[in-house]
Design an enzyme around this catalytic site. Structure first.
Site, PDB file in Angstrom:
ATOM      1  N   ASN A 169      15.881   9.329  55.962  1.00  0.00           N
ATOM      2  CA  ASN A 169      14.585   8.683  55.712  1.00  0.00           C
ATOM      3  C   ASN A 169      14.716   7.419  54.888  1.00  0.00           C
ATOM      4  O   ASN A 169      13.903   6.491  55.021  1.00  0.00           O
ATOM      5  CB  ASN A 169      13.643   9.651  54.990  1.00  0.00           C
ATOM      6  CG  ASN A 169      13.202  10.809  55.863  1.00  0.00           C
ATOM      7  OD1 ASN A 169      13.231  10.715  57.089  1.00  0.00           O
ATOM      8  ND2 ASN A 169      12.796  11.901  55.236  1.00  0.00           N
ATOM      9  N   ARG A 188      23.318  17.132  54.670  1.00  0.00           N
ATOM     10  CA  ARG A 188      22.550  16.645  53.528  1.00  0.00           C
ATOM     11  C   ARG A 188      23.443  15.821  52.581  1.00  0.00           C
ATOM     12  O   ARG A 188      23.409  15.967  51.367  1.00  0.00           O
ATOM     13  CB  ARG A 188      21.905  17.812  52.761  1.00  0.00           C
ATOM     14  CG  ARG A 188      20.904  18.608  53.580  1.00  0.00           C
ATOM     15  CD  ARG A 188      20.383  19.817  52.816  1.00  0.00           C
ATOM     16  NE  ARG A 188      19.737  19.424  51.572  1.00  0.00           N
ATOM     17  CZ  ARG A 188      18.469  19.019  51.472  1.00  0.00           C
ATOM     18  NH1 ARG A 188      17.717  18.947  52.565  1.00  0.00           N
ATOM     19  NH2 ARG A 188      17.949  18.700  50.309  1.00  0.00           N
ATOM     20  N   CYS A 235      26.271  12.023  52.659  1.00  0.00           N
ATOM     21  CA  CYS A 235      27.067  10.973  53.318  1.00  0.00           C
ATOM     22  C   CYS A 235      26.265   9.893  54.040  1.00  0.00           C
ATOM     23  O   CYS A 235      26.840   9.086  54.780  1.00  0.00           O
ATOM     24  CB  CYS A 235      28.063  11.583  54.303  1.00  0.00           C
ATOM     25  SG  CYS A 235      29.231  12.730  53.535  1.00  0.00           S
ATOM     26  N   GLU A 236      24.954   9.800  53.825  1.00  0.00           N
ATOM     27  CA  GLU A 236      24.210   8.695  54.431  1.00  0.00           C
ATOM     28  C   GLU A 236      24.680   7.354  53.889  1.00  0.00           C
ATOM     29  O   GLU A 236      24.610   6.326  54.578  1.00  0.00           O
ATOM     30  CB  GLU A 236      22.710   8.887  54.207  1.00  0.00           C
ATOM     31  CG  GLU A 236      22.156   8.379  52.898  1.00  0.00           C
ATOM     32  CD  GLU A 236      22.550   9.218  51.674  1.00  0.00           C
ATOM     33  OE1 GLU A 236      22.218   8.805  50.554  1.00  0.00           O
ATOM     34  OE2 GLU A 236      23.174  10.284  51.848  1.00  0.00           O
ATOM     35  N   ASP A 237      25.197   7.337  52.651  1.00  0.00           N
ATOM     36  CA  ASP A 237      25.696   6.096  52.066  1.00  0.00           C
ATOM     37  C   ASP A 237      27.003   5.652  52.720  1.00  0.00           C
ATOM     38  O   ASP A 237      27.225   4.454  52.936  1.00  0.00           O
ATOM     39  CB  ASP A 237      25.865   6.245  50.553  1.00  0.00           C
ATOM     40  CG  ASP A 237      26.608   7.520  50.161  1.00  0.00           C
ATOM     41  OD1 ASP A 237      26.997   8.309  51.045  1.00  0.00           O
ATOM     42  OD2 ASP A 237      26.797   7.746  48.951  1.00  0.00           O
ATOM     43  N   SER A 265      27.357  14.648  43.265  1.00  0.00           N
ATOM     44  CA  SER A 265      28.752  14.241  43.118  1.00  0.00           C
ATOM     45  C   SER A 265      29.492  15.092  42.093  1.00  0.00           C
ATOM     46  O   SER A 265      30.723  15.107  42.064  1.00  0.00           O
ATOM     47  CB  SER A 265      28.839  12.764  42.718  1.00  0.00           C
ATOM     48  OG  SER A 265      28.195  12.548  41.478  1.00  0.00           O
ATOM     49  N   SER A 266      28.745  15.813  41.245  1.00  0.00           N
ATOM     50  CA  SER A 266      29.383  16.647  40.229  1.00  0.00           C
ATOM     51  C   SER A 266      29.595  18.087  40.707  1.00  0.00           C
ATOM     52  O   SER A 266      30.187  18.892  40.005  1.00  0.00           O
ATOM     53  CB  SER A 266      28.514  16.670  38.957  1.00  0.00           C
ATOM     54  OG  SER A 266      27.250  17.239  39.232  1.00  0.00           O
TER      55      SER A 266
END
Length: 352
Positions: A167, A276, A278-280, A311-312
């Site tokens: 989105n 949910r 890895c869109e970046d 990421s953590s």
């Protein structure tokens, strides 16, 4: 008239005999017994031009060092130099991705509304329930209150009923700027740093310009297939090489919203929806594939105001490795281009 000349003239005018011994005796009285030679040397040292210059240089060095240390903490509500942004150069749209963190969203909107380059602020809302009227009213008011310019940023919610990371890259037909600043709701970039990054993007408007660099590293070859490893911040810091800037804080051209949604392989959309994550990475691959150029990493202090993100979590690196290799397989090649170039604002550097 100096003290020594006054003493000597007084002796001559009184009709007394002048002698060096009498002058020396008189001098002892004036300087409380100190040696006139030593006094003259001290006076010359303290009054010397070189000594004054040295003191001034040391003082300025301390001021510059102290300013560089406290500068980032004073830029939450900055007043950027007007030379950095002017209406003739255009502005940018801040695209804030949020999910059930209204307290962070309020801080983020308030901050970016205070940045002079912000032409509009869009909040990507991906919850089944729409934002409350109270939240809408609060954010509209805070944008008007915090804006530093006569032209107030246009504020709106981009509503999505489905919770989907794709989105954040949907096309927006009502955008007034080519420049998009994509940012997570828990990331604050000081306005002056943001304006500098925007000026860098203007010099290369079809690449990605951002603050969070990452790298793909050659891992191994198995059965003729090349495998890559996703390199986080520490590998970039250690090697000084990167090939991506993450969309959690990055500028890119609005045309990539259209390409991401309508031209990128549907299998990548489905992958992002399912995992949910890895869109970046998908956006970085898209831009690199379209331009065959490297992104630009801008050096600048950014602040993460929320709790630790995904990421953590355990297994995050393993998931990112898999995303990277699966996406490359879908592209059929590795489009990312490594670079060692880093953009630095010389106004914030002591040595350059």
């Amino acid at each position: 008239m100096s003290t020594l000349v006054a003493i000597r003239d007084a002796a001559l005018n009184s009709g007394g005999d002048y002698s060096p011994a009498k002058e020396k005796a008189a001098t002892r009285g004036v300087f409380n017994g100190r040696s006139p030679l030593l006094h003259r040397r001290i006076k010359l040292l303290l009054g010397g031009f070189k000594f004054k210059l040295l003191i001034c240089f040391a003082f300025l060095s301390i001021v510059v060092w102290f300013s560089s240390k406290i500068g980032p903490f004073m830029e939450w509500n900055p007043h950027p130099d007007s030379s950095v942004f002017s209406p003739s150069r255009g502005g940018f749209t801040v695209l804030i991705n949020t999910w059930k963190r209204n307290s962070l969203l309020k801080q983020s909107v308030a901050h970016y509304a205070s940045c002079r380059g912000a032409d509009a602020i869009h909040v990507v809302w991906s919850e089944s329930d729409p934002p409350s009227n109270q939240l809408r009213s609060y954010l509209n008011d805070i944008v008007l209150k915090k804006s530093q310019t006569a032209h107030k940023p246009n504020f709106k919610f981009d509503l999505n009923e489905e919770d989907n990371l794709n989105n954040r890259f949907k096309p927006r037909p009502d955008l007034r700027t080519d420049a998009i600043f994509s940012v997570d709701d828990d990331v604050i970039v000081p306005c002056r740093t943001l304006e500098f990054a925007f000026s860098m993007w203007q010099s290369a408007p079809f690449t990605m310009v951002g603050f969070v660099p990452r790298m793909h590293w050659l891992d191994q070859k198995t059965n003729g297939m090349t495998q890559y490893k996703y390199g986080g911040w520490w590998s970039v810091w250690w090697m000084g090489t990167y090939s991506m800037v993450l969309s959690k804080a990055a500028f890119f051209h609005r045309k990539y919203l259209e390409l991401y949604t309508n031209e990128m392989p549907r299998s990548i959309h489905d992958y992002v929806t399912k995992e949910r994550n890895c869109e970046d990475i998908a956006m970085s691959l898209l831009v690199a594939n379209a331009t065959n150029t490297s992104p630009i990493w801008v050096k600048g202090k950014i602040y993460e105001i929320g709790a630790s993100g995904i990421s953590s979590l355990n297994g995050h690196s393993v998931k990112r490795n898999k995303c990277l290799n699966d996406f490359v397989a879908l592209y059929g090649s590795m489009p990312l281009v490594p670079t060692n170039v880093k953009a630095v604002d010389a106004r914030n550097e002591w040595l350059w």
